[in-house]
Write a protein that holds these residues in place. Structure first.
Motif, PDB file in Angstrom:
ATOM      1  N   ALA A 186       0.794  -1.235   0.000  1.00 12.43           N
ATOM      2  CA  ALA A 186       0.000   0.000   0.000  1.00 12.43           C
ATOM      3  C   ALA A 186       0.824   1.282   0.000  1.00 12.43           C
ATOM      4  CB  ALA A 186      -0.947   0.000   1.198  1.00 12.43           C
ATOM      5  N   GLY A 187       2.137   1.190   0.039  1.00 12.59           N
ATOM      6  CA  GLY A 187       2.936   2.413   0.077  1.00 12.59           C
ATOM      7  C   GLY A 187       4.417   2.115   0.077  1.00 12.59           C
ATOM      8  N   GLU A 188       5.221   3.136   0.453  1.00  5.15           N
ATOM      9  CA  GLU A 188       6.674   2.964   0.438  1.00  5.15           C
ATOM     10  C   GLU A 188       7.109   1.942   1.482  1.00  5.15           C
ATOM     11  OE1 GLU A 188       6.116   6.382   3.456  1.00  5.15           O
ATOM     12  OE2 GLU A 188       5.180   5.725   1.576  1.00  5.15           O
ATOM     13  N   SER A 189       8.298   1.404   1.294  1.00  3.99           N
ATOM     14  CA  SER A 189       8.810   0.375   2.205  1.00  3.99           C
ATOM     15  C   SER A 189       8.831   0.898   3.637  1.00  3.99           C
ATOM     16  CB  SER A 189      10.219  -0.044   1.790  1.00  3.99           C
ATOM     17  OG  SER A 189      10.213  -0.633   0.510  1.00  3.99           O
ATOM     18  N   PRO A 190       8.316   0.126   4.592  1.00  4.98           N
ATOM     19  CA  PRO A 190       8.256   0.588   5.982  1.00  4.98           C
ATOM     20  C   PRO A 190       9.495   0.187   6.777  1.00  4.98           C
ATOM     21  CG  PRO A 190       7.077  -1.463   5.802  1.00  4.98           C
ATOM     22  CD  PRO A 190       7.611  -1.148   4.408  1.00  4.98           C
ATOM     23  N   LEU A 191       9.631   0.800   7.921  1.00  6.55           N
ATOM     24  CA  LEU A 191      10.533   0.278   8.934  1.00  6.55           C
ATOM     25  C   LEU A 191       9.900  -0.964   9.540  1.00  6.55           C
ATOM     26  CD1 LEU A 191      11.199   3.551  10.984  1.00  6.55           C
ATOM     27  CD2 LEU A 191      12.819   2.480   9.413  1.00  6.55           C
ATOM     28  N   TYR A 192      10.731  -1.896  10.019  1.00  5.97           N
ATOM     29  CA  TYR A 192      10.235  -2.955  10.893  1.00  5.97           C
ATOM     30  C   TYR A 192      10.841  -2.685  12.259  1.00  5.97           C
ATOM     31  CZ  TYR A 192       8.414  -7.408  12.470  1.00  5.97           C
ATOM     32  OH  TYR A 192       7.695  -8.373  13.142  1.00  5.97           O
ATOM     33  N   MET A 193      10.001  -2.560  13.281  1.00  4.26           N
ATOM     34  CA  MET A 193      10.459  -2.161  14.607  1.00  4.26           C
ATOM     35  C   MET A 193      10.111  -3.261  15.607  1.00  4.26           C
ATOM     36  SD  MET A 193       9.133   1.829  14.385  1.00  4.26           S
ATOM     37  CE  MET A 193      10.480   2.643  15.276  1.00  4.26           C
ATOM     38  N   THR A 194      11.118  -3.818  16.270  1.00  7.36           N
ATOM     39  CA  THR A 194      10.897  -4.903  17.215  1.00  7.36           C
ATOM     40  C   THR A 194      11.936  -4.868  18.331  1.00  7.36           C
ATOM     41  OG1 THR A 194      10.844  -7.321  17.491  1.00  7.36           O
ATOM     42  CG2 THR A 194      12.272  -6.463  15.755  1.00  7.36           C
ATOM     43  N   PHE A 195      11.499  -5.163  19.538  1.00  6.72           N
ATOM     44  CA  PHE A 195      12.421  -5.364  20.647  1.00  6.72           C
ATOM     45  C   PHE A 195      12.554  -6.844  20.981  1.00  6.72           C
ATOM     46  CE2 PHE A 195      11.650  -0.817  22.385  1.00  6.72           C
ATOM     47  CZ  PHE A 195      12.674  -0.341  21.590  1.00  6.72           C
ATOM     48  N   GLY A 196      11.997  -7.714  20.129  1.00  8.63           N
ATOM     49  CA  GLY A 196      12.165  -9.151  20.286  1.00  8.63           C
ATOM     50  C   GLY A 196      11.781  -9.643  21.663  1.00  8.63           C
ATOM     51  N   SER A 197      12.618 -10.520  22.218  1.00  4.98           N
ATOM     52  CA  SER A 197      12.344 -11.074  23.549  1.00  4.98           C
ATOM     53  C   SER A 197      12.503 -10.028  24.646  1.00  4.98           C
ATOM     54  CB  SER A 197      13.278 -12.259  23.825  1.00  4.98           C
ATOM     55  OG  SER A 197      14.641 -11.857  23.752  1.00  4.98           O
TER      56      SER A 197
END
Length: 427
Positions: free
Chosen positions: A252-263
């Protein structure tokens, strides 16, 4: 060969061993992997596609509140040595006796033992049984060398590096050696001389499960230390598939960031809410689309829109290649998954080991200076996102590193090294 394996920890400590167990089993060996997970029930359904035996050990079931207390305690301690001691006291020690019993059972049925580098119960059992022990290091930060030092300092020279390693090993032994010595005493064995060289870096074979793109081999490492590469595997059952909502958002748009703090995402709703607010507001201030990973985002009062999508989980190997960059905590697995996908990183570290990964990504030119979680603000994180977007050379460098890394096969190299050492030493 009959190969017994033992690991402990969170997903980043277990997934590489699932990969290696499958690789060894596919190569014709008979493998038994014992998992001690900090997340009760998470691995009960995990199976080996090639028939390796997997046993899940649950000697101490952590409630979500207990797991959160461990994380909060470690996060609140700034001294790396005290931080490590707290994690072992709270999360390893309660399972130590059960893991020691499992280790001795593995020795009774195995020709070779392979363990997580923290796994002194398996090393002790193997030594007592006169069997070879292979340690698997998920980070190269713990491998001594005169050419690098454990603090990541530059310009101190080989003599300075040697001194820093001596000091670090002295403090490590003072802090941690009472754990293996207690078990050794039960078997009538002498006290341990040095936890680094006796457990972490096995004299038989120590596999550094890090891509050579991040871990150059040091000139003074003996042949028993081998950089095998990232121990990656096809998707785990528990990681799921790419849901339609994610695929639609990507299209639906430009490439996003992927944001995660995992465990290291807090387990309580208050902590998750604060973390989600930090990530959400930083992405909006930087005017960037983002996918933000959190299991309880709805309970925290957040809702997705055309700019921000919240997801409970997503397979990293499927989603990362479609993203602009990865904002993460600097765990070993997430770090190498982002690099493998050819994407630059922004590291927001909780622990000294995660800071190490952030520095390594900065060193190879695919990330800026790592941030510390306790000091991270919306403004500072947004500024890092804007800086990354305005530095196309970093994205290009990440793309090239990822291309090279995708030509590597860490599992095959690890299997080969175990087989070579077996033949050489007649295990």
């Amino acid at each position: 060969m009959k190969i017994g394996m033992l690991t402990w920890g969170s997903h980043g400590d277990i997934r590489p061993f699932l990969a290696l167990a499958d690789g060894l089993q596919a190569a014709g060996h008979e493998v038994h992997l014992v998992i001690t997970s900090l997340e009760a029930g998470t691995y009960d359904r995990v199976r080996s596609a090639v028939g390796a035996k997997i046993t899940v050990l649950t000697p101490h079931t952590f409630s979500p509140e207990q797991a959160q207390a461990v994380g909060q305690t470690a996060y609140s301690i700034r001294d790396p040595m005290k931080q490590m001691a707290a994690i072992l006291r709270l999360a390893f020690a309660p399972a130590e006796d059960a893991m020691f019993e499992a280790a001795q059972r593995l020795c009774a049925e195995s020709d070779v033992l392979v363990g997580h580098y923290f796994m002194h119960p398996l090393q002790i059992a193997a030594e007592h049984a006169g069997l070879p022990y292979v340690s698997v290091l998920l980070s190269h930060a713990g491998v001594p060398s005169d050419y690098v030092n454990p603090l990541g300092l530059s310009m101190v020279g080989r003599g300075g590096n040697r001194l820093l390693w001596w000091l670090t090993r002295t403090f490590l032994n003072r802090t941690l050696r009472h754990y293996p010595d207690r078990l050794r005493k039960q078997l009538g064995m002498a006290p341990m001389r040095d936890i680094v060289s006796d457990v972490w870096v096995s004299r038989h074979l120590a596999l550094v499960a890090v891509s050579p793109q991040l871990c150059p081999r040091q000139p003074d490492w003996p042949e028993s230390i081998q950089v095998c590469g990232f121990l990656d595997r096809p998707n785990c059952e528990l990681e799921g598939v790419l849901p339609p909502s994610l695929a639609s958002f990507l299209a639906a748009g430009e490439s996003p960031l992927y944001m995660t703090f995992g465990s290291w995402m807090p387990k309580d709703l208050k902590g998750q809410t604060l973390a989600l607010r930090l990530l959400t507001d930083a992405a909006r201030r930087a005017n960037c689309r983002a996918i933000i990973q959190c299991s309880d985002w709805q309970a925290c009062g957040f809702s997705s829109d055309d700019r921000i999508l919240y997801a409970a989980a997503a397979p990293h190997h499927l989603i990362f290649p479609h993203c602009l960059a990865i904002v993460h905590h600097g765990g070993a697995g997430t770090t190498q998954s982002a690099t493998l996908a050819g994407k630059p990183s922004i590291v927001v570290a909780n622990l000294s080991e995660q800071e190490h990964w952030g520095r390594e990504l900065q060193r190879i030119g695919v990330a800026g200076k790592p941030a510390k979680r306790r000091n991270a603000t919306v403004a500072s994180l947004a500024a890092q996102i804007c800086a990354l977007r305005s530095t196309p050379a970093m994205g290009e460098r990440a793309r090239r590193v990822g291309e090279v890394m995708r030509q590597e096969d860490g599992v095959a190299q690890a299997v080969r090294q175990i087989e070579i050492r077996s033949g050489r030493e007649s295990f």
